[in-house]
Design a protein around this motif. Sequence first.
Motif, PDB file in Angstrom:
ATOM      1  N   THR A   9       0.698  -1.318  -0.017  1.00 49.82           N
ATOM      2  CA  THR A   9      -0.055   0.133   0.069  1.00 49.82           C
ATOM      3  C   THR A   9       0.805   1.354  -0.249  1.00 49.82           C
ATOM      4  N   GLY A  10       1.731   1.454   0.873  1.00 43.58           N
ATOM      5  CA  GLY A  10       2.578   2.439   1.155  1.00 43.58           C
ATOM      6  C   GLY A  10       3.625   2.843  -0.052  1.00 43.58           C
ATOM      7  N   ASP A  11       3.938   1.979  -0.578  1.00 39.26           N
ATOM      8  CA  ASP A  11       5.016   1.968  -1.853  1.00 39.26           C
ATOM      9  C   ASP A  11       4.167   2.034  -3.046  1.00 39.26           C
ATOM     10  N   GLU A  12       3.022   1.819  -3.142  1.00 35.11           N
ATOM     11  CA  GLU A  12       2.227   1.829  -4.266  1.00 35.11           C
ATOM     12  C   GLU A  12       2.471   0.910  -5.412  1.00 35.11           C
ATOM     13  N   LEU A  13       2.598  -0.466  -4.898  1.00 33.82           N
ATOM     14  CA  LEU A  13       3.170  -1.353  -5.631  1.00 33.82           C
ATOM     15  C   LEU A  13       2.393  -2.020  -6.555  1.00 33.82           C
ATOM     16  N   MET A  14       1.314  -1.877  -6.492  1.00 32.22           N
ATOM     17  CA  MET A  14       0.058  -2.347  -7.401  1.00 32.22           C
ATOM     18  C   MET A  14       0.174  -1.381  -8.680  1.00 32.22           C
ATOM     19  N   ALA A  15       0.199  -0.271  -8.244  1.00 34.16           N
ATOM     20  CA  ALA A  15       0.437   0.696  -9.498  1.00 34.16           C
ATOM     21  C   ALA A  15       1.858   0.431 -10.427  1.00 34.16           C
ATOM     22  N   ASN A  16       2.745   0.286  -9.528  1.00 33.46           N
ATOM     23  CA  ASN A  16       4.234  -0.107 -10.321  1.00 33.46           C
ATOM     24  C   ASN A  16       4.063  -1.244 -11.197  1.00 33.46           C
ATOM     25  N   ALA A  17       3.245  -2.350 -10.552  1.00 35.93           N
ATOM     26  CA  ALA A  17       3.170  -3.717 -11.269  1.00 35.93           C
ATOM     27  C   ALA A  17       2.273  -3.484 -12.518  1.00 35.93           C
ATOM     28  N   ASP A  18       1.252  -2.668 -12.509  1.00 33.38           N
ATOM     29  CA  ASP A  18       0.545  -2.076 -13.715  1.00 33.38           C
ATOM     30  C   ASP A  18       1.291  -1.566 -14.750  1.00 33.38           C
ATOM     31  N   ARG A  19       2.216  -0.423 -14.223  1.00 36.53           N
ATOM     32  CA  ARG A  19       2.923   0.410 -15.274  1.00 36.53           C
ATOM     33  C   ARG A  19       4.206  -0.328 -15.898  1.00 36.53           C
ATOM     34  N   VAL A  20       4.938  -1.180 -14.924  1.00 37.58           N
ATOM     35  CA  VAL A  20       6.061  -1.844 -15.282  1.00 37.58           C
ATOM     36  C   VAL A  20       5.585  -2.912 -16.209  1.00 37.58           C
ATOM     37  N   GLY A  21       5.007  -3.508 -15.557  1.00 41.36           N
ATOM     38  CA  GLY A  21       4.232  -4.963 -16.570  1.00 41.36           C
ATOM     39  C   GLY A  21       3.714  -4.548 -17.855  1.00 41.36           C
ATOM     40  N   ARG A  22       2.918  -3.467 -18.011  1.00 48.67           N
ATOM     41  CA  ARG A  22       2.741  -2.868 -19.460  1.00 48.67           C
ATOM     42  C   ARG A  22       3.747  -2.669 -20.307  1.00 48.67           C
ATOM     43  N   TYR A  23       4.914  -2.131 -19.992  1.00 51.44           N
ATOM     44  CA  TYR A  23       6.134  -2.017 -20.578  1.00 51.44           C
ATOM     45  C   TYR A  23       6.497  -3.093 -21.151  1.00 51.44           C
ATOM     46  N   ILE A  24       6.975  -3.800 -20.131  1.00 50.27           N
ATOM     47  CA  ILE A  24       7.455  -5.160 -20.300  1.00 50.27           C
ATOM     48  C   ILE A  24       6.740  -5.938 -21.342  1.00 50.27           C
ATOM     49  N   GLN A  25       5.621  -6.022 -20.937  1.00 49.66           N
ATOM     50  CA  GLN A  25       4.450  -6.797 -22.098  1.00 49.66           C
ATOM     51  C   GLN A  25       4.587  -6.129 -23.662  1.00 49.66           C
ATOM     52  N   ALA A  26       4.631  -5.017 -23.629  1.00 51.37           N
ATOM     53  CA  ALA A  26       4.639  -4.296 -24.844  1.00 51.37           C
ATOM     54  C   ALA A  26       5.921  -4.282 -25.837  1.00 51.37           C
ATOM     55  N   GLU A  27       7.142  -4.344 -24.674  1.00 52.31           N
ATOM     56  CA  GLU A  27       8.246  -4.357 -25.355  1.00 52.31           C
ATOM     57  C   GLU A  27       8.482  -5.876 -26.002  1.00 52.31           C
ATOM     58  N   ILE A  28       8.055  -6.790 -24.895  1.00 59.07           N
ATOM     59  CA  ILE A  28       8.241  -8.214 -25.711  1.00 59.07           C
ATOM     60  C   ILE A  28       7.506  -8.312 -26.918  1.00 59.07           C
ATOM     61  N   ASP A  29       6.396  -7.906 -26.842  1.00 57.41           N
ATOM     62  CA  ASP A  29       5.456  -8.026 -28.023  1.00 57.41           C
ATOM     63  C   ASP A  29       6.065  -7.272 -29.216  1.00 57.41           C
ATOM     64  N   SER A  30       6.759  -6.288 -29.078  1.00 60.02           N
ATOM     65  CA  SER A  30       7.186  -5.674 -30.217  1.00 60.02           C
ATOM     66  C   SER A  30       8.591  -6.684 -30.705  1.00 60.02           C
ATOM     67  N   MET A  31       9.185  -7.185 -29.936  1.00 59.19           N
ATOM     68  CA  MET A  31      10.267  -8.200 -30.344  1.00 59.19           C
ATOM     69  C   MET A  31       9.751  -9.262 -30.931  1.00 59.19           C
ATOM     70  N   ALA A  32       8.715  -9.816 -30.500  1.00 58.63           N
ATOM     71  CA  ALA A  32       7.825 -10.955 -31.083  1.00 58.63           C
ATOM     72  C   ALA A  32       7.851 -11.213 -32.566  1.00 58.63           C
ATOM     73  N   GLY A  33       7.376  -9.971 -32.913  1.00 58.44           N
ATOM     74  CA  GLY A  33       7.131 -10.041 -34.511  1.00 58.44           C
ATOM     75  C   GLY A  33       8.261 -10.530 -35.241  1.00 58.44           C
ATOM     76  N   ARG A  34       9.497 -10.412 -34.718  1.00 59.57           N
ATOM     77  CA  ARG A  34      10.781 -10.897 -35.725  1.00 59.57           C
ATOM     78  C   ARG A  34      10.886 -12.322 -35.583  1.00 59.57           C
ATOM     79  N   TYR A  35      10.071 -13.165 -34.803  1.00 62.34           N
ATOM     80  CA  TYR A  35      10.527 -14.406 -34.559  1.00 62.34           C
ATOM     81  C   TYR A  35       9.173 -15.464 -34.742  1.00 62.34           C
ATOM     82  N   GLU A  36       9.399 -16.354 -35.665  1.00 62.94           N
ATOM     83  CA  GLU A  36       8.378 -17.264 -36.066  1.00 62.94           C
ATOM     84  C   GLU A  36       7.807 -18.106 -34.803  1.00 62.94           C
ATOM     85  N   GLN A  37       8.707 -18.243 -33.802  1.00 55.00           N
ATOM     86  CA  GLN A  37       8.424 -19.210 -32.562  1.00 55.00           C
ATOM     87  C   GLN A  37       7.777 -18.432 -31.495  1.00 55.00           C
ATOM     88  N   VAL A  38       7.680 -17.154 -31.817  1.00 55.51           N
ATOM     89  CA  VAL A  38       6.824 -16.554 -30.454  1.00 55.51           C
ATOM     90  C   VAL A  38       5.664 -16.190 -30.952  1.00 55.51           C
TER      91      VAL A  38
END
Length: 451
Positions: A341-370
């Motif tokens: 609660t105090g460190d607002e970790l849910m908001a951090n999980a949402d923000r950083v998680g969205r960034y990670i997922q978007a960046e991996i998704d961007s990489m994925a287009g280059r690979y037939e195996q993803v």
Amino acid sequence: MTKAFTPGASEPMVNGFDTSRIDELPPRTRGQVEARDRLLGPGYRLFYEDPVEIVRGAGTLLFDADGNDYLDVYNNVASVGHCHPFVVDAIHRQLSTLNTNTRYIQQSILTYSEQFLATMPAEIGHVMFTCTGSEANDLAMRVARYHTGNQGVIVTAGAYHGLTSDVSAFSPSLGVGVPLGPHVRTISAPDRLRHGGNDAVIATMQREIRAAIADLERHGFGVAAFIADMIFSSDGIYADPAGFLQPVIEEVHNAGGLFIADEVQPGFGRTGRNWWGFQRHDLVPDIVTTGKPMGNGIPIAAAAFRPELLVEFGRNIRYFNTFGGNSVSIAAAQAVLDVITGDELMANADRVGRYIQAEIDSMAGRYEQVAEVRGAGLFVGVDIVTDRESATPDGDAALRVVNHMRRRRVLISASGPRGSVLKVRPPLPFSMADADRLLENLAVVLAEELH
């Protein structure tokens, strides 16, 4: 159109050390592995082709005996970070004062329980404490059977819910060496990639839950409960489509069964925005179970209930857990709740998680195996296949990625059919800088391991 592969149809690949390779290890590591085998026996397993000796942890990092740091992108046990000073201090102060069981009046367990239940829907009103998620699921199922008078259990085809004798009987991800009980039926995971889209997922799960219910009733078991991990961690990590479980739960309730939300892995803010995975689907479970991240490494878990489920059970059944809810574990759990609660970790999980997922998704287009990148918050799955057209899971390729990442001192794992889904699940304080380190290494590894 539904793909040919049937999820759950084969044994998963295992992210672990092959003991036949022990002579290839450096002398110190070989001696430690030999001592493990001699002292602990063959039931224990080590992660990775090249095992890691860990001597210290801090935040999102783990350190080996030579002082090398490893980025922890897997460990949800230390949910607020390894050796968080606020949690460590709370444990130390309580251990220096008192550690006893729930048979005595203690204000700390009441304060924590009130705050814990406040994160749940108003319909969930009681909590009972255990030491592990396995125990929590064992207790939940015991209450479900007592309340319904039925024995049958329905789970997804790759589910994992724990290691007690009862719970392992409805944990199909443990493999053929741990057979399912005769009272257990499985349905498909919500795999829109292989079922052919969101609508097909909903239709398939509804059809299969009806068939499972009918079969349990025909064999005289009835339905005690449908239990599901709220991000389907072991099935391959599925967070969408939101709301797909509504018709499944309606079928279970119509058959007289209960819905148990297993939040051991997705709970405590991991999926971002919400405390609990089931909240993403606008569901109110009958029972909620929690575990691993609750005490940041101190053993504590819980099952939370609609109060009406415990009226007869509490009157007629004597339940006591000597260490469940002990003073030190409650202090750890309270500190974890305060930090989230105090460190607002849910908001951090949402923000950083969205960034990670978007960046991996961007990489994925280059690979037939993803084939797909999916998840919610700091719980991301990367589906590795032989090719996108067939969407056949490729556990060998996924484990090559996992072990190559380990050699670059970034620790991830794998789950799902044949161990083919990269499992990204770091501590909640995972920063943008941590995310960039993960992504930079993953870009190199995918380029070298996938075609």
